[in-house]
Write a protein that holds these residues in place. Structure first.
Motif, mmCIF file in Angstrom:
data_model
loop_
_atom_site.group_PDB
_atom_site.id
_atom_site.type_symbol
_atom_site.label_atom_id
_atom_site.label_comp_id
_atom_site.label_asym_id
_atom_site.label_seq_id
_atom_site.Cartn_x
_atom_site.Cartn_y
_atom_site.Cartn_z
ATOM 1 N N GLN A 57 33.972 42.659 44.760
ATOM 2 C CA GLN A 57 34.858 41.715 44.880
ATOM 3 C C GLN A 57 34.782 40.654 44.803
ATOM 4 O OE1 GLN A 57 36.125 41.750 49.083
ATOM 5 N NE2 GLN A 57 36.998 43.789 49.179
ATOM 6 N N THR A 80 33.276 36.818 44.531
ATOM 7 C CA THR A 80 32.914 36.433 45.631
ATOM 8 C C THR A 80 32.728 34.529 45.024
ATOM 9 O OG1 THR A 80 30.784 37.343 45.560
ATOM 10 C CG2 THR A 80 32.331 38.096 47.261
ATOM 11 N N ASP A 125 45.869 33.244 56.053
ATOM 12 C CA ASP A 125 44.888 34.748 55.454
ATOM 13 C C ASP A 125 44.817 34.908 54.336
ATOM 14 O OD1 ASP A 125 43.573 35.342 57.849
ATOM 15 O OD2 ASP A 125 44.369 37.017 58.490
ATOM 16 N N GLU A 158 42.513 33.327 51.291
ATOM 17 C CA GLU A 158 41.854 34.550 49.938
ATOM 18 C C GLU A 158 42.045 33.918 48.716
ATOM 19 O OE1 GLU A 158 40.731 38.530 50.045
ATOM 20 O OE2 GLU A 158 39.811 36.363 50.768
ATOM 21 N N ARG A 215 39.897 31.386 47.691
ATOM 22 C CA ARG A 215 38.986 31.463 46.934
ATOM 23 C C ARG A 215 38.230 32.140 45.970
ATOM 24 N NH1 ARG A 215 35.788 36.715 48.244
ATOM 25 N NH2 ARG A 215 37.717 37.219 48.507
ATOM 26 N N LYS A 234 42.583 41.625 52.091
ATOM 27 C CA LYS A 234 41.924 42.106 51.101
ATOM 28 C C LYS A 234 42.463 42.397 49.897
ATOM 29 C CE LYS A 234 38.315 39.898 53.065
ATOM 30 N NZ LYS A 234 38.184 38.626 53.089
ATOM 31 N N ALA A 294 41.737 40.732 46.590
ATOM 32 C CA ALA A 294 40.371 40.967 45.876
ATOM 33 C C ALA A 294 39.985 41.685 45.505
ATOM 34 C CB ALA A 294 39.388 40.220 47.437
#
Length: 337
Positions: free
Chosen positions: A26, A28, A94, A98, A101, A297, A300
């Motif tokens: 993923q 990051t 959530d 994401e 991010r 998730k 990602a």
């Protein structure tokens, strides 16, 4: 949620507990390059009974009409990573975390109130979209003038998700032509579900769904009537690659997204389909999407599939993840360089 296909998909997804052996890295990075996800759903709330989801399962299984038939066809097998649902009431928070991010801006679909909730929570990250389909009942339509207001004064930018395939209707059907005419008049792109659906068992849960109504060539009469219409073929018309390439060759205003397809089919098949689009010369019309729902998730994970595709050049990856959608949506393309 205004699109009945989404709720029908959830009927399958709520029980999903399938798995895969695929494990992809993923993104990051603290300063991730920008991404546009053209296919997100404005969901929120609590989803009781939702199991961890294993993307890119290796196969679909048959069922027997004489026995108990589960509503999904994904094989059950061990997997890493499994994608987990949010806690009660945490889903929107959530997903937006994401998106921050991962530096994602998302075209987010749903009924106007649901989408506005997401827009209010993250105004810089949400491009609002809504459709003329109203709720779960097939054939229910939003009033044309109400929809006009959504796009002229309500701030909505994309007409979608349009899920006529779940009603067994072609996008060229005259009964819905006035909505596409409105989109052409207002210069609003349309996002239409075509191809994949039903998790291998549409016949069990979705009696009106017709695979034949996912044929991308069904757009031809619509596009002949509305030659300036910009079309996003959701799910890239999977699995009808020959028909999809034919439509792209004949209509330069048509783009595709890889949403849903990118995580719900075997990884070899996903890569083969995307690679075929690129190899055929249509790299500049493939857009990234997730069909983001239930599992935060998932976004990602889906980005990582493009990032790890060894058949794509670095420039092709940036084009799919950002530049193509920015061009289609008439946004700033400079960020994607």
């Amino acid at each position: 949620m205004s699109s009945s296909p989404i709720w029908r998909f959830l009927c399958c997804a709520v029980l999903l507990s399938t798995c895969s052996t695929v494990s992809l890295a993923q993104n990051t990075e603290s300063k991730a390059p920008p991404v546009i996800d053209v296919h997100v759903h404005a969901m929120d709330g609590t989803f009781p009974g939702v199991a961890p989801m294993c993307p890119n399962t290796s196969r679909f299984t048959a069922s027997d009409p004489k026995g108990k038939e589960e509503p999904f066809g994904w094989v059950k097998e061990p997997c890493t990573p499994a994608l987990y649902p949010s806690g009660p009431g945490e889903y929107m928070k959530d997903v937006l975390a994401e998106m921050e991010r991962l530096n994602v801006t998302a075209v987010t679909f749903g009924d106007p109130k649901s989408v506005q909730k997401w827009k209010d929570a993250a105004p810089a990250r949400i491009i609002p979209g809504t459709s003329f389909q109203n709720g779960m009942s097939p054939g229910q339509r939003v009033d044309l003038e109400e929809l006009r207001k959504d796009f002229t004064t309500g701030g909505f930018k994309v007409m979608g998700e349009i899920g006529l395939q779940y009603e067994g209707i072609s996008p060229s059907d005259p009964s819905v032509d006035k909505y596409f005419a409105l989109a052409e008049e207002l210069d609003i792109p349309v996002a239409v579900h075509m191809g994949t659906g039903g998790s291998g068992r549409a016949n069990v849960m979705m009696p009106k769904f017709r695979g034949s109504m996912g044929n991308p060539l069904l757009f031809e009469e619509l596009l002949a009537r509305h030659p300036k219409l910009r079309v996003q073929v959701m799910h890239a018309g999977y699995p009808m690659i020959e028909e999809m390439l034919t439509l792209l060759q004949a209509n330069s205003h048509v783009y595709v997204d890889d949403a849903g397809l990118i995580w719900s089919y075997p990884i070899k098949e996903v890569n083969r389909y995307i690679e075929r689009l690129v190899d055929a010369g249509f790299e500049d019309r493939v857009m990234f999407g997730t069909d983001q729902l239930l599992w935060p998730k998932l976004m990602a994970y889906s980005i990582s599939i493009i990032q790890n595709a060894d058949y794509l050049t670095p420039q092709e990856k940036r084009d799919i993840l950002y530049n193509n959608a920015a061009r289609f949506l008439r946004m700033d393309t400079a960020q994607g360089k």
